[in-house]
Design an enzyme around this catalytic site. Structure first.
Site, PDB file in Angstrom:
ATOM      1  N   LYS A 202      11.352  -3.252   9.685  1.00  0.00           N
ATOM      2  CA  LYS A 202      10.573  -4.338   9.089  1.00  0.00           C
ATOM      3  C   LYS A 202      11.168  -4.707   7.746  1.00  0.00           C
ATOM      4  CE  LYS A 202       7.185  -1.692   6.440  1.00  0.00           C
ATOM      5  NZ  LYS A 202       5.775  -1.335   6.255  1.00  0.00           N
ATOM      6  N   ARG A 204      10.022  -6.583   3.893  1.00  0.00           N
ATOM      7  CA  ARG A 204       8.874  -6.886   3.035  1.00  0.00           C
ATOM      8  C   ARG A 204       9.379  -7.594   1.775  1.00  0.00           C
ATOM      9  NH1 ARG A 204       3.888  -4.351   2.560  1.00  0.00           N
ATOM     10  NH2 ARG A 204       4.560  -2.572   3.808  1.00  0.00           N
ATOM     11  N   ASP A 230       0.909   6.329  10.053  1.00  0.00           N
ATOM     12  CA  ASP A 230       1.064   5.797   8.703  1.00  0.00           C
ATOM     13  C   ASP A 230       0.008   6.453   7.822  1.00  0.00           C
ATOM     14  OD1 ASP A 230       2.207   4.373   6.688  1.00  0.00           O
ATOM     15  OD2 ASP A 230       1.818   2.394   7.525  1.00  0.00           O
ATOM     16  N   ASP A 234      -4.090  -0.823   3.844  1.00  0.00           N
ATOM     17  CA  ASP A 234      -4.717  -1.637   2.816  1.00  0.00           C
ATOM     18  C   ASP A 234      -5.425  -2.826   3.463  1.00  0.00           C
ATOM     19  OD1 ASP A 234      -5.519  -2.661   0.449  1.00  0.00           O
ATOM     20  OD2 ASP A 234      -3.538  -2.830  -0.444  1.00  0.00           O
TER      21      ASP A 234
END
Length: 241
Positions: A202, A204, A230, A234
């Site tokens: 990924k 970010r 994980d 959030d």
């Protein structure tokens, strides 16, 4: 007589923050110790006040605080509780933080950035904490930020037992949502009997918090139960994508 000889006695006392007082109550039921009653409230401008109703002198004090949504409020309440215990002459103060606040900010990615995880450790030490007990730190090196003992506990065994019972006999792959969680995912594959490991590549944008782009999956996942490992959710954006 040149000295006074006294027996050194120390009592365990439990103190609950208001983040999730039910946790401290459950801990107290297991230990057979009720959380110490306190007066805790906010002034109109948001300032927090805490006062314990019983004497804490000479006690082995355990402050249990669940740092939930509204992190800054619970961090400040914890510091005020620790300060109140120190000024009340508690013998030793252990702060129990199931979630260590600001743990994702454990290093500088670019210039002029804070290392907020270290700042939290400094605040706790300055307030008067002698020891920290926490669970599944975002990164293990955060233990070194606190100048004192840190008990770093792991929930893996309890969670793994549940996973094994629920999905016994079904093919499973442990998936790391990003490269930073691969080491943790590897420990899970060992605990689950050596099942395959996959990870998601990924990207970010550091300027846009809570936004992530999942590019590709590397590993065997088709037709298998995928366990995504994980440590911090959030908004849920990473897990969803």
């Amino acid at each position: 007589m040149g000295s006074i000889v006294a027996e050194n006695r120390k009592s365990l006392m439990l103190f609950s923050g208001q983040g999730f007082p039910e946790l401290a109550e459950e801990i107290g039921q297991v230990l057979g110790v009720a959380p110490t009653p306190s007066d805790s409230y906010e002034f109109a401008n948001g300032e927090i006040f805490v006062r314990f109703k019983d004497s804490v002198r000479g006690s082995d004090a355990f402050v249990v605080q669940s740092v939930t949504e509204g992190v800054n409020r619970w961090v400040m309440e914890t510091l005020i509780m620790v300060d109140a215990l120190k000024r009340g002459s508690a013998k030793r103060i252990t702060v129990v933080l199931p979630f260590y606040p600001y743990s994702r900010q454990d290093k500088k990615h670019r210039g002029r950035e804070p290392i907020s995880a270290r700042l939290v450790a400094d605040l706790l030490k300055t307030a008067g904490a002698n020891r920290i007990l926490t669970v599944d730190l975002h990164t293990a090196q955060i233990q070194g930020f606190f100048d004192g003992p840190v008990d770093h506990l792991f929930a893996m065994d309890i969670l793994a037992e549940h996973i094994i019972k629920k999905f016994e006999g079904r093919p499973m792959t442990v998936v790391a949502p990003d490269s930073g969680r691969v080491r943790v995912a590897e420990r899970w594959t060992d605990r689950l009997g050596g099942c395959p490991l996959a990870f998601i590549h990924k990207t970010r944008d550091p300027m846009k918090p809570n936004q992530v782009v999942a590019n590709r999956v590397v590993g065997e996942v088709e037709g298998r139960v995928c366990l995504i490992v994980d440590d911090m959710i959030d908004t849920g954006g990473t897990i969803t994508k």
